[in-house]
Design a protein around this motif. Structure first.
Motif, PDB file in Angstrom:
ATOM      1  N   HIS A   4      15.967 -36.158  -5.717  1.00  0.00           N
ATOM      2  CA  HIS A   4      17.033 -35.212  -5.214  1.00  0.00           C
ATOM      3  C   HIS A   4      17.164 -34.925  -3.801  1.00  0.00           C
ATOM      4  O   HIS A   4      15.987 -35.059  -2.797  1.00  0.00           O
ATOM      5  N   VAL A   5      18.045 -35.335  -3.140  1.00  0.00           N
ATOM      6  CA  VAL A   5      17.935 -35.414  -1.170  1.00  0.00           C
ATOM      7  C   VAL A   5      17.500 -33.746  -0.940  1.00  0.00           C
ATOM      8  O   VAL A   5      17.587 -34.039  -0.157  1.00  0.00           O
ATOM      9  N   LEU A   6      18.436 -32.892  -2.132  1.00  0.00           N
ATOM     10  CA  LEU A   6      17.878 -31.207  -1.202  1.00  0.00           C
ATOM     11  C   LEU A   6      17.399 -30.895  -2.558  1.00  0.00           C
ATOM     12  O   LEU A   6      17.305 -31.323  -3.616  1.00  0.00           O
ATOM     13  N   GLU A   7      16.347 -30.455  -2.144  1.00  0.00           N
ATOM     14  CA  GLU A   7      14.806 -30.165  -2.659  1.00  0.00           C
ATOM     15  C   GLU A   7      15.152 -28.705  -2.861  1.00  0.00           C
ATOM     16  O   GLU A   7      14.253 -28.076  -2.895  1.00  0.00           O
TER      17      GLU A   7
END
Lengths: 313, 332
Positions: A4-7
């Motif tokens: 994921h880019v957003l954690e």
């Protein structure tokens, strides 16, 4: 590498709290301000208000009990010659201390702001702050020793064969006395010493904000150093001088320890408050006395603002 | 005619740092003179020496025939526009502009009238009542200019006055300054690190490097005929060719320079004259495209006009220029 880019999967625990706070900046401000606001609002302003209220009550001369009825009787008492004398003495002393402190502090602050670098700057801060690290009482008693008849100052005058000068000064009424340690001049010197850092630091802070180019520009346009001081440096440093004078003026107005240890038996406002609320049990009069510095400071700030002292802020 | 400002072997050393090192200089009256150089090259120190904020360690500064040694700034008929404008924050614009007159003892009504006139000169009429903090950067710049001009100086010093402005405003102010200088006819000494600014505005340019003037002359001379590699490189970023390349092309010279816009690129397939190079990268600049080239381990820049074929990175090309574009320099 994370998929994921957003954690999102890393949230939870304290991180969750951080996320909530990050999304609600107003909540952060509220949490940061609530404790000091409560402290300031309830403890500080509350006690100030209680004090103000007390000053509008009066004391029954026969029973010595406080009458809880609103009256200006106590304030009228402030203007009896004995009490008014205390107020005038304190205000004159505070004004003298403030003016002398400003005159002494300005060159020190100017040097520190303009020329001191590195080691010298550190030396300046230590020199100004060091007296604040030691106990106030110890300093005042040391001054009593310095100023006493058997003290180092007297010895110095004797060694220089200048005792006649000191004696001539001490024979002047009001400011003189038996020795410096029991004269109004002694009180003045100790006040000046003890409050000087509170004048130096704000002036230094304000001078530090004046860029060198501004003083150069003034000289460039034909102003002599004296004119530059008068038209540029002083107006720009004035908020600092005013801030410093608020400290020295109000601290002198309220102090009750220094005049008790060094000086004459004539009382200052602080001593009056101390004795009226203590042994005399006259809380209303003590409160009325305590209101005097507040009124004087409010008036002082109002005048300073009207005169444009804060225009450079 | 007596020069407006003359430097005779002027040095200013700070300990072991030679900020200004034996500078000789003569600036004529009415000249628009630019001091150009990278930061720390001594140009601003020179300006401060003229203004009197700093004193030379050695040498002599002569202003209109008079030795300025030991004369404080407030006794010099020279005014300065500061890099940070140095407007007095506790005064409004009108009082800022009228400051020099106030110091000179001019009565209030007259100095305000003259200050209003100075504000008109810099196209800011009616701004007198505002505080400097209420003005934009460009407006502050104009106020600083009006304030410096109110005492009618014979020399106006400008220390990177356009440095804090954005590009469009800077170009506009360049023109206005030039016009103003023509109109007033006084000497302008202008310090800048922007070569474009110096070239477009000045009658003469002095290029500074490491405390010394390395070249002094008309903008065209400095641009087209650099005397040392530093000037070729700094003024308009010419390609300075190293001796071994120069020897192949023109024989025994120390250095040679070629302006990027004079460099032509020819596809490797077409003919074989010129030097062999590899394209390192290209950058689109709007009016032209800059191509960085690798010439046997030595880097070079070409500026290709609109319409030229732009090579790809890594492509092999031939580099060419007409012989008159190769400018030869002695060893420096």
């Amino acid at each position: 590498m994370s998929e994921h880019v957003l954690e999102t999967e890393r949230s939870g625990g304290l991180r969750g709290i951080s996320d909530v706070l990050w999304r609600n900046p107003r909540l952060v401000i509220f949490l940061l301000l609530a404790p000091p606001a409560l402290w300031l609002g309830i403890v500080y302003l509350g006690s100030l208000f209680a004090l103000l209220a007390q000053s509008f009550f009066s004391i029954d001369e026969f029973s010595g009990l406080i009458q809880y009825e609103l009256t200006l009787k106590t304030y009228r008492e402030l203007f009896t010659p004995a009490n008014f004398d205390i107020i005038v003495r304190t205000v004159v002393m505070s004004a003298c201390v403030t003016i002398a402190a400003a005159i002494i502090a300005f060159p020190i602050a100017y040097f520190a702001a303009r020329y001191a670098k590195g080691k010298w700057k550190a030396l300046f801060y230590i020199g100004v702050m060091l007296p604040l690290w030691s106990s106030y009482l110890v300093k005042v008693y040391s001054w009593k020793l310095i100023l006493a008849k058997e003290g180092i100052l007297n010895w110095l005058f004797e060694t220089l064969h200048l005792s006649w000068l000191l004696n001539a000064y001490l024979s002047i009424p009001v400011i003189g006395g038996n020795s410096l340690s029991v004269s109004a001049t002694g009180t003045f010197l100790v006040f000046l010493y003890v409050w000087l850092p509170f004048m130096v630091l704000p002036i230094q802070a304000s001078l530090e904000r004046v860029p060198a180019s501004m003083l150069e520009a003034s000289g460039d346009l034909g102003a002599s150093p004296r004119q530059t001081f008068r038209h540029v440096l002083l107006p720009l440093a004035l908020p600092g001088v005013i801030a410093g004078s608020i400290f020295t003026f109000s601290l002198t107005l309220g102090d009750y320890i220094i005049p008790q240890i060094v000086g004459t038996s004539r009382r200052f406002i602080g001593q009056a408050v101390y004795s009226y609320q203590g042994t005399a049990g006259n809380i209303p009069l003590a409160a009325a006395f305590a209101v005097v510095p507040i009124v004087i400071m409010a008036f002082y700030l109002w005048v300073a603002k009207r005169k444009g002292a804060f225009d450079a802020l | 005619m007596t020069p407006a400002v003359r430097f005779k072997g002027v040095s200013r050393h700070y300990g072991s740092v030679r900020a200004v090192d034996e500078v000789d200089l003569s600036i004529a009256e009415g000249e628009f003179f630019a001091m150009l150089g990278p930061s720390g090259s001594g140009k601003t120190t020179c300006l401060r020496l003229i203004a009197g904020f700093d004193q030379p360690t050695a040498g002599e500064i002569v202003i209109f025939g008079e030795n300025a040694g030991g004369v404080p700034p407030y006794k010099r008929h020279v005014n300065t526009v500061f890099q940070d404008y140095a407007l007095f924050p506790h005064m409004n614009v009108l009082d800022n502009v009228a400051y020099g007159l106030m110091i000179a003892g001019v009565p209030k009504a007259e100095r305000h009238k003259r200050a209003e006139g100075a504000l008109e000169l810099v196209a800011l009429p009616g701004f007198g009542g505002r505080k400097p903090s209420e003005l934009s950067g460009g407006q502050r710049q104009r106020v600083a200019l009006a304030r410096a001009l109110i005492n009618e100086p014979r020399v106006l010093l400008l220390d990177e006055p356009l440095g804090a402005l954005d590009l469009k405003l800077r170009e506009q102010m360049q023109e206005e300054l030039k016009d103003l200088q023509r109109k007033l006819g006084i000497t302008f000494i202008f310090v800048t690190h922007d070569q474009g600014e110096a070239l477009s505005m000045a009658d003469r340019v002095a290029v500074f490097n490491e405390g010394k003037i390395v070249q002094i002359g008309k903008p065209e001379d400095v641009y087209y005929r650099p005397e040392v590699p530093f000037v070729a490189d700094f003024v308009g970023s010419s390609n300075v060719l190293p001796p071994h390349v120069v020897e192949k092309l023109a024989g025994k010279w120390a250095h040679a320079s070629v302006r990027p816009e004079a460099v032509e690129l020819i596809d490797a397939g077409l003919g074989a004259d010129g030097l062999h190079a590899t394209v390192h990268s290209t950058a689109f600049l709007g009016t032209a495209t800059r191509v960085s080239l690798d010439l046997d381990g030595f880097s070079m820049v070409a500026l290709l006009p609109k319409g030229a074929r732009i090579p790809e990175s890594g492509e092999q090309v031939h580099v060419k220029w007409s012989p008159e574009d190769l400018h030869l320099m002695d060893a420096a």
